[in-house]
Write an enzyme that holds these catalytic residues in place. Structure first.
Site, short mmCIF file in Angstrom:
data_model
loop_
_atom_site.label_atom_id
_atom_site.label_comp_id
_atom_site.label_asym_id
_atom_site.label_seq_id
_atom_site.Cartn_x
_atom_site.Cartn_y
_atom_site.Cartn_z
N SER A 146 0.85 -1.20 0.00
CA SER A 146 0.00 0.00 0.00
C SER A 146 0.88 1.25 0.00
CB SER A 146 -0.86 -0.01 1.27
OG SER A 146 -1.46 1.27 1.50
N TYR A 159 -3.71 -0.05 9.87
CA TYR A 159 -3.51 -0.47 8.47
C TYR A 159 -2.09 -0.15 8.03
CZ TYR A 159 -4.65 -0.68 3.42
OH TYR A 159 -4.69 -0.97 2.07
C1 GCO Z 1 -6.98 5.27 2.78
C2 GCO Z 1 -7.06 4.40 1.54
C3 GCO Z 1 -5.72 3.73 1.30
C4 GCO Z 1 -5.75 3.03 -0.04
C5 GCO Z 1 -4.50 2.27 -0.36
C6 GCO Z 1 -3.40 3.21 -0.68
O1 GCO Z 1 -7.91 5.24 3.58
O2 GCO Z 1 -5.96 5.99 2.88
O3 GCO Z 1 -8.08 3.43 1.67
O4 GCO Z 1 -5.47 2.84 2.33
O5 GCO Z 1 -6.80 2.12 -0.09
O6 GCO Z 1 -4.14 1.42 0.69
O7 GCO Z 1 -2.28 2.46 -1.09
#
Ligand code: GCO
Length: 263
Positions: A146, A159
């Site tokens: 990501s 995340y």
């Molecule tokens: C967020 C997005 C990101 C993208 C992706 C970027 O909330 O910033 O959902 O997480 O989905 O991961 O690479």
């Protein structure tokens, strides 16, 4: 050159392959000749709908329901897939969740769920597949990272921790398994138009405008944009590529951005 990107005779498992980026990569791998196996974790209907779409595009496809964080389920599923479809030559660890909650407001259970799914789930899913790959002389593993493997953002701390860890897990998998002719690499998507980003992509939403301005390509990614990189990392063309994260981000990581109002 054509053999470098040809997946004929290969079997590719894509976790979380029922929608969004996972389904797009599954279609791309199928269009390059692979037999595609998609995983869903909860809905047979979603698996069936994805299989219908894949088969409608001429892709040979199979679907299985299991939870990538549950080691007994994963081991049973891998054994069943290898018996019913055949050995897995390419594994795309795409399944993941996100929770957009500031860390001081996040429940510990929410944190643990994100880490378990997005990081531990890759560890659990990959080991039985790689044990089989080693027996057969090699394979390909592609971990979906990501922007948050490199950058922080308010409200996505769990995340980012998971995806940052996944970058280093990718490098360590590459380190331990390259001698077995297993290439482990990652794809780092930028901001893509999927159901996962739908809540932050609403026109007029400041974040939507921010991303369009922060991305040098001036657009959200289309899942189609990921196909080529997935095929490259699944194909012989990447046989000497190990531990790399390929960012498909329209240029986000290349720049500090530009002032508001500057085109
Ligand atoms: C967020 C997005 C990101 C993208 C992706 C970027 O909330 O910033 O959902 O997480 O989905 O991961 O690479």
């Amino acid at each position: 050159m054509s053999t470098l990107f040809n997946l004929q005779g290969k079997r590719a498992l894509v976790t979380g392959g029922t929608h969004g980026l996972g389904l797009a990569m599954a279609i791309g791998l199928g269009e390059a000749g692979a037999t595609v196996i998609i995983n869903g974790h909860s809905s047979q209907e979603k698996v069936d709908a994805a299989l219908e779409e894949l088969r409608g595009k001429g892709v040979t496809a199979h679907g299985y329901l299991f939870d990538v964080t549950d080691e007994p389920q994963v081991e049973d599923a891998v054994a069943k897939i290898e018996q019913e479809v055949g050995p897995i030559d390419v594994l795309v660890n795409n399944a993941g969740i996100i929770k957009r909650v500031p860390m001081l407001e996040m429940e510990l259970s929410e944190w643990e769920q994100v880490i378990r799914t997005d990081l531990t789930g890759v560890f659990v899913m990959t080991r039985p597949v790689v044990r089989s790959m080693i027996q057969r002389g090699g394979g390909k593993v592609i971990n979906i990272c990501s922007m948050m493997s490199e950058l922080g953002r308010n409200s996505v701390g769990a995340y980012a921790a998971a995806k940052g860890g996944l970058k280093m897990l990718t490098r360590n998998m590459a380190t331990e398994w390259a001698k077995h002719n297993i290439q482990v690499n990652g794809i780092g998507p930028g901001y893509f138009a999927t159901s996962q980003t739908a809540p932050i992509r609403v026109p007029g939403n400041p974040f939507n405008e921010f991303i369009l301005h922060r991305t040098p390509a001036n657009r959200w990614g289309d899942p189609e944009d990921l196909k080529g990189t997935a095929v490259f990392l699944a194909a012989p063309a990447s046989d000497f590529v190990n531990g790399q994260i390929v960012y498909v981000d329209g240029g986000i990581l290349a720049t500090i951005g530009r002032p508001a109002g500057e085109a």
